[in-house]
Enzyme design. Sequence first.
Site, short mmCIF file in Angstrom:
data_model
loop_
_atom_site.label_atom_id
_atom_site.label_comp_id
_atom_site.label_asym_id
_atom_site.label_seq_id
_atom_site.Cartn_x
_atom_site.Cartn_y
_atom_site.Cartn_z
N CYS A 1 -8.97 -7.27 0.44
CA CYS A 1 -8.40 -5.96 0.76
C CYS A 1 -7.24 -6.06 1.76
CB CYS A 1 -9.51 -5.03 1.22
SG CYS A 1 -9.10 -3.29 0.98
N ARG B 1 -5.96 7.44 -2.28
CA ARG B 1 -6.91 6.41 -1.82
C ARG B 1 -7.86 6.04 -2.96
NH1 ARG B 1 -8.89 3.87 2.62
NH2 ARG B 1 -7.13 4.61 3.80
N HIS C 1 -15.10 -5.38 -2.03
CA HIS C 1 -16.08 -5.49 -0.94
C HIS C 1 -17.46 -5.49 -1.61
CE1 HIS C 1 -13.07 -4.42 2.08
NE2 HIS C 1 -12.69 -3.42 1.31
#
Length: 238
Positions: free
Chosen positions: A95, A129, A193
């Site tokens: 990320c 997002r 993640h």
Amino acid sequence: MPSDSALRIVWIYPDLLSTYGDQGNALVLEQRAKRRGIEAEVVHVRSADPVPETGDIYLIGGGEDRPQILAAQRLRRDGGLHRAIARGAAMLAVCAGYQIMGSTFGGEEGQPVDGIGLLDISSSRGPARAVGELVAEVDASLNLPTLTGFENHMGVTALGPGVKPLSRTVVGTGNGNGFEGCFAGHVIGTYLHGPALARNPALADLLLGWAVGETLPPIDDTWSNLLRQERLKAVAPA
Ligand code: GLN
């Protein structure tokens, strides 16, 4: 102090980039090495410290915009990571850590910020997002099962000719262009993640195999497979 013979797993800047349990990637690598009888140690490198050049696998995680900018400045000034990768060390960058490996990424106001140029990628702020589960099918040359994880990022990432897409996005946003992550040599970047290596033990073994120079024998993955099945089922079309 780490012994000379142990596999050295270097966790870069836990004080700046370590969101969503990404540090678990270091634990997974250490445990999976030890379960094969390979001595392994995790070296934590805080942002005030030099990055050692003698590591075998480097890990860097996700983070907020400002610590991400600071991490990029410090890594560039330090140079240790560049020298380690030039020597052939493996790396998993996640990320924010993935974005800073490129030529540029979006800062806290979306402004372009210089990356450290270890991967032929550039990132910028995306339209919205990206938050949620990610599922992706890995490039056939890597011979890995479906990737699962979750993502939470504003940035989107364009890949240059010097890298290959790590995977094709099935669920979620990833790079923002139908692909998720990238790889070049023994360096992998990803938005996953989970931690990524807990959700995807085969990816952990790919990194370990690169580091020790051979394919590792299988180990019992009953628990990680249960987690994978549960997560993949949660996003499967009804
Ligand atoms: N700040 C970056 C972005 O939003 C990285 C976020 C993260 O690491 N979770 O794109």
